[in-house]
Enzyme design. Structure first.
Site, short mmCIF file in Angstrom:
data_model
loop_
_atom_site.label_atom_id
_atom_site.label_comp_id
_atom_site.label_asym_id
_atom_site.label_seq_id
_atom_site.Cartn_x
_atom_site.Cartn_y
_atom_site.Cartn_z
N TYR A 84 0.80 -1.23 0.00
CA TYR A 84 0.00 0.00 0.00
C TYR A 84 0.83 1.28 0.00
CZ TYR A 84 -3.33 -3.63 1.31
OH TYR A 84 -4.07 -4.78 1.32
N ASN A 114 -12.93 2.64 -3.10
CA ASN A 114 -12.02 1.56 -2.75
C ASN A 114 -12.59 0.93 -1.48
OD1 ASN A 114 -10.09 -0.20 -1.91
ND2 ASN A 114 -8.36 1.23 -2.05
N HIS A 130 -14.26 -7.97 -2.22
CA HIS A 130 -14.15 -9.37 -2.62
C HIS A 130 -15.38 -10.20 -2.26
CE1 HIS A 130 -10.17 -7.92 -3.30
NE2 HIS A 130 -9.94 -7.74 -2.01
N ASP A 136 -24.68 -4.08 -4.88
CA ASP A 136 -26.05 -3.69 -5.22
C ASP A 136 -26.30 -2.21 -4.98
OD1 ASP A 136 -26.61 -6.24 -6.03
OD2 ASP A 136 -27.92 -6.75 -4.34
N HIS A 167 -7.87 0.20 -6.46
CA HIS A 167 -7.08 -0.46 -5.42
C HIS A 167 -5.64 0.00 -5.51
CE1 HIS A 167 -10.49 -3.02 -4.64
NE2 HIS A 167 -10.59 -3.18 -5.94
N SER A 222 -3.06 -1.64 -4.33
CA SER A 222 -2.21 -2.80 -4.61
C SER A 222 -2.69 -3.54 -5.85
CB SER A 222 -2.20 -3.75 -3.40
OG SER A 222 -3.48 -4.33 -3.23
N ARG A 242 -8.41 -12.40 -3.31
CA ARG A 242 -8.34 -10.97 -3.62
C ARG A 242 -8.51 -10.70 -5.11
NH1 ARG A 242 -6.28 -8.02 0.89
NH2 ARG A 242 -4.92 -9.46 1.96
#
Ligand code: DQA
Length: 154
Positions: free
Chosen positions: A28, A78, A84, A91, A104, A106, A115
């Site tokens: 990160y 994010n 995940h 929704d 993201h 990463s 992931r």
């Protein structure tokens, strides 16, 4: 874009993103959430957009923010680990009137198998991962291009 008020970008950060700067730098980087939000504000501001940023560790609150801001000109999200598995967040984002960017820091597609799954993918018009803060800048430019119906920002 010819309008009286600036277009609005809403940025939603999910679970554990408040701990940027403390989380593993290998994935990160060292940027803090406040610094990241500043990056987004500056990029959006350069295109004449205003930005509202939120972070929450509560899934229901994230859903409520997505509902509340579904009429924003664009959403940049994010959701962290919720990405995940949270069909509830997927929704809620489906109701967004403007384009949604899933970002993201990463390279999620090169990490653990769980992931590599995003349950939001089909409701996101823009998806960027593995580019750190630059990925947020890219996502803002692509959202501006999509929302404005122009390619000037792309
Ligand atoms: C993340 C990737 C997720 O897998 C993780 O749970 C996060 C951050 C990223 O920005 O790389 O919290 O969304």
């Amino acid at each position: 874009m010819n309008r009286e008020t600036p277009a609005l970008l809403v940025v939603l950060h999910g679970v554990n993103l408040n701990m940027l700067g403390v989380r593993p730098a290998a994935h990160y980087g060292t940027i803090t959430l406040l610094e990241l939000e500043d990056v987004v504000r500056q990029e959006a501001g350069a295109w004449g957009w205003s930005t509202l940023c939120f972070q929450t560790n509560h899934e229901g609150e994230f859903v409520e923010l997505a509902q509340r801001f579904r009429t924003a000109d664009a959403l940049l999200v994010n959701p962290g680990a919720w990405t995940h598995y949270s069909y509830a967040i997927r929704d809620a984002l489906e109701m967004a009137q403007g384009p949604v960017a899933e970002v993201h820091l990463s390279a999620v597609e090169q990490r653990e198998p769980w992931r590599q799954v995003s349950v939001l993918a089909d409701v996101a018009s823009v998806r960027v991962s593995g580019k750190g803060a630059d990925g947020y800048r890219e996502a803002v430019r692509r959202l501006v291009g999509l929302a404005g119906g122009k390619d000037e920002a792309l």
